[in-house]
Design a protein around this motif. Structure first.
Motif, PDB file in Angstrom:
ATOM      1  N   ARG A   1      -5.504   8.076 -17.019  1.00  0.00           N
ATOM      2  CA  ARG A   1      -4.482   8.508 -17.987  1.00  0.00           C
ATOM      3  C   ARG A   1      -5.068   8.663 -19.386  1.00  0.00           C
ATOM      4  O   ARG A   1      -4.559   9.425 -20.198  1.00  0.00           O
TER       5      ARG A   1
ATOM      6  N   THR B   1      -4.723   7.869  -3.848  1.00  0.00           N
ATOM      7  CA  THR B   1      -4.630   6.467  -4.272  1.00  0.00           C
ATOM      8  C   THR B   1      -5.997   5.797  -4.209  1.00  0.00           C
ATOM      9  O   THR B   1      -6.332   4.979  -5.068  1.00  0.00           O
TER      10      THR B   1
ATOM     11  N   LYS C   1       4.870  -3.700  -5.508  1.00  0.00           N
ATOM     12  CA  LYS C   1       3.699  -3.517  -6.368  1.00  0.00           C
ATOM     13  C   LYS C   1       2.562  -4.451  -5.971  1.00  0.00           C
ATOM     14  O   LYS C   1       1.406  -4.210  -6.302  1.00  0.00           O
TER      15      LYS C   1
ATOM     16  N   LYS D   1       1.626  14.766 -12.764  1.00  0.00           N
ATOM     17  CA  LYS D   1       2.729  15.188 -11.926  1.00  0.00           C
ATOM     18  C   LYS D   1       2.138  15.592 -10.584  1.00  0.00           C
ATOM     19  O   LYS D   1       1.158  16.350 -10.530  1.00  0.00           O
TER      20      LYS D   1
ATOM     21  N   GLY E   1      -1.507   9.247 -13.835  1.00  0.00           N
ATOM     22  CA  GLY E   1      -0.908   9.808 -15.031  1.00  0.00           C
ATOM     23  C   GLY E   1      -0.689  11.306 -14.934  1.00  0.00           C
ATOM     24  O   GLY E   1      -0.960  12.048 -15.882  1.00  0.00           O
TER      25      GLY E   1
ATOM     26  N   GLU F   1       1.481   9.399  -9.099  1.00  0.00           N
ATOM     27  CA  GLU F   1       1.762   9.851 -10.457  1.00  0.00           C
ATOM     28  C   GLU F   1       1.497   8.751 -11.475  1.00  0.00           C
ATOM     29  O   GLU F   1       0.936   8.987 -12.549  1.00  0.00           O
ATOM     30  N   GLU F   2       1.896   7.528 -11.125  1.00  0.00           N
ATOM     31  CA  GLU F   2       1.706   6.402 -12.042  1.00  0.00           C
ATOM     32  C   GLU F   2       0.231   6.050 -12.196  1.00  0.00           C
ATOM     33  O   GLU F   2      -0.265   5.818 -13.303  1.00  0.00           O
ATOM     34  N   LEU F   3      -0.499   6.029 -11.073  1.00  0.00           N
ATOM     35  CA  LEU F   3      -1.912   5.640 -11.119  1.00  0.00           C
ATOM     36  C   LEU F   3      -2.756   6.651 -11.882  1.00  0.00           C
ATOM     37  O   LEU F   3      -3.647   6.280 -12.653  1.00  0.00           O
TER      38      LEU F   3
ATOM     39  N   LYS G   1       5.273   8.748  -6.227  1.00  0.00           N
ATOM     40  CA  LYS G   1       5.465   8.081  -7.515  1.00  0.00           C
ATOM     41  C   LYS G   1       4.287   7.178  -7.859  1.00  0.00           C
ATOM     42  O   LYS G   1       3.890   7.066  -9.026  1.00  0.00           O
ATOM     43  N   ARG G   2       3.728   6.540  -6.828  1.00  0.00           N
ATOM     44  CA  ARG G   2       2.570   5.679  -7.073  1.00  0.00           C
ATOM     45  C   ARG G   2       1.375   6.515  -7.537  1.00  0.00           C
ATOM     46  O   ARG G   2       0.642   6.137  -8.449  1.00  0.00           O
TER      47      ARG G   2
ATOM     48  N   GLU H   1       7.987   7.356  -2.515  1.00  0.00           N
ATOM     49  CA  GLU H   1       7.393   6.193  -3.160  1.00  0.00           C
ATOM     50  C   GLU H   1       5.885   6.351  -3.309  1.00  0.00           C
ATOM     51  O   GLU H   1       5.303   5.958  -4.329  1.00  0.00           O
TER      52      GLU H   1
END
Length: 436
Positions: free
Chosen positions: A202, A188, A353, A232, A230, A226-228, A223-224, A220
């Motif tokens: 991404r 992160t 968030k 797996k 882009g 993965e989202e940040l 998932k953060r 959680e």
């Protein structure tokens, strides 16, 4: 190699055949282990011989091995082969007393590299990938363990080692890195610096996979990441006493970590009674190596808390799955009679968030009471609004109270206020309580 399996025959082996292989290797391991001064004494004191172990259930006749045993017999008292046949030492980073030392033969390292390659292949990595390792090299096993595994896979490797975030980002963008091995808390932080530099991972990188491990993390948090980034993000479990990374690993289904039972026998026991717990019930993971020659370990208490997941995995692999680790029995916080694990707190914080990924839990004595303070950095999504800050603080406090059954003090602080993690494991807890 077009199969989804690195070693299909082993990875999809019928349970009866897998257990027969385990028993065969266990018997061989026991004969190897008693060549060490430590296990020779253990077997003699308990009236055991190799012939005492005729079934997998007979493994329970052998006493547990602990980290303290390794420290007491430092440095070579656990060696089961002559030192001249050992080719490498790894050790823990303990700050007090003797570290735990693990010895490897050339065969052990070869087997370990194969095991890590199996994990990487399982999540879709191939010899066309560019793999960047952000773990420290040297005595810490995360660096060399993944390095040798990636080379066995045939990937182009970038041994970046830990820290120096801007250099890591330059390597990622310049070399076209597609996969990272990284600690969750640092993942992160890496993403935050990318965005600060105007780089959208991404869009501006070729990253598609990260292997995360070395510290407990919540779903959680995954998932953060993965989202940040882009990507797996696949959970990896390892420990130096069991070689290092690659002991267990998630498959693409991401529904538990397959523990490679051709290399270890896993038990889960109640950490207090030390009796086996039913499938699906959380307990302490106990591991026995069955494919290592320099320093076999029998019934090693890992202190890690998890459970076996019931049922079959849709990926087709037959090796049992471990649930996401709840924490460590020796990391548990006891406050006002309540047992608390840091990962419980992280799970709640990551749902907001408006909050960043950096937090610090402080336990200290105030007057006659022990109190918990949780400092959490705000994210870029938070606007400078005092009333909103109050509402957010109140809601975070409420959800944590419902989870922990006690009320912590919450301090929401500006981004960058808490120490950043530059590749090392995050320090999440400071226990400043007065002791008698």
């Amino acid at each position: 190699m077009n199969s989804q399996y690195w070693q299909e025959e082993i990875e999809t082996m019928e349970r009866s055949r897998l257990e027969a292989l385990q028993l065969e290797r266990l018997k061989k391991t026991i004969r190897q282990a008693i060549q060490s001064p430590f296990y020779k004494e253990v077997f003699e004191k308990n009236g055991l011989t190799p012939d005492s172990i005729r079934t997998l259930e007979d493994l329970r006749k052998i006493p547990f091995t602990t980290k303290e045993d390794l420290r007491t017999h430092y440095p070579y008292g656990m060696a089961a082969i002559p030192l001249q046949k050992c080719v490498r030492i790894h050790s823990s980073s303990g700050t007090t007393g003797n570290p735990t030392v693990v010895l490897h033969s050339a065969r052990d390292l070869d087997q370990w590299a194969n095991q890590v390659a199996r994990c990487m292949y399982m999540v879709g990595l191939r010899d066309t990938d560019i793999f960047q390792n952000t773990s420290g090299y040297g005595m810490f096993t995360g660096g060399l363990g993944f390095q040798y595994g990636a080379e066995r896979l045939g990937a182009l490797t970038v041994p970046a080692a830990a820290g120096n975030t801007k250099r890591q980002i330059k390597f990622i963008t310049d070399f076209g890195t597609t996969c990272l091995h990284i600690i969750p808390s640092y993942a992160t932080r890496l993403a935050e610096v990318m965005y600060e530099m105007g780089i959208d991972p991404r869009r501006d990188t070729k990253l598609h996979t990260v292997c995360i491990g070395a510290e407990p993390h919540s779903e959680e948090q995954r998932k953060r990441i993965e989202e940040l980034l882009g990507v797996k993000a696949y959970n990896c479990f390892g420990m130096s006493e069991m070689n290092g990374p690659g002991v267990a690993f998630e498959c693409p289904a991401q529904n538990g970590l397959h523990i490679w039972e051709d290399n270890v026998i896993a038990e889960i026991v109640d950490p207090v009674t030390l009796e086996p717990v039913p499938e699906g019930e959380v307990g302490e993971l106990v591991l026995t190596t069955i494919n290592r020659e320099a320093m076999p370990l029998l019934r090693y208490r890992t202190r890690d808390l998890t459970c076996f997941l019931p049922g079959d995995c849709p990926c087709g692999r037959t090796h049992r799955r471990l649930a996401r680790f709840k924490g460590r029995s020796d990391d548990m916080i006891i406050l006002k009679g309540v047992n608390i694990f840091p990962i419980q707190i992280e799970k709640i914080l990551m749902n907001f968030k408006e909050l960043g990924s950096n937090y610090l839990i402080t336990i200290e004595t105030m007057g006659y009471n022990d109190e918990m303070t949780i400092e959490v950095e705000l994210s870029d999504l938070f606007t400078d609004d005092y009333s909103k800050l109050q509402r957010l603080t109140k809601e975070v406090t409420r959800q944590l109270k419902d989870e922990l059954l006690l009320t912590p003090r919450i301090k929401l602080v500006a981004k960058g206020s808490l120490p950043n993690q530059e590749g090392g494991k995050a320090v999440r807890v400071k226990d400043l309580r007065k002791t008698c």
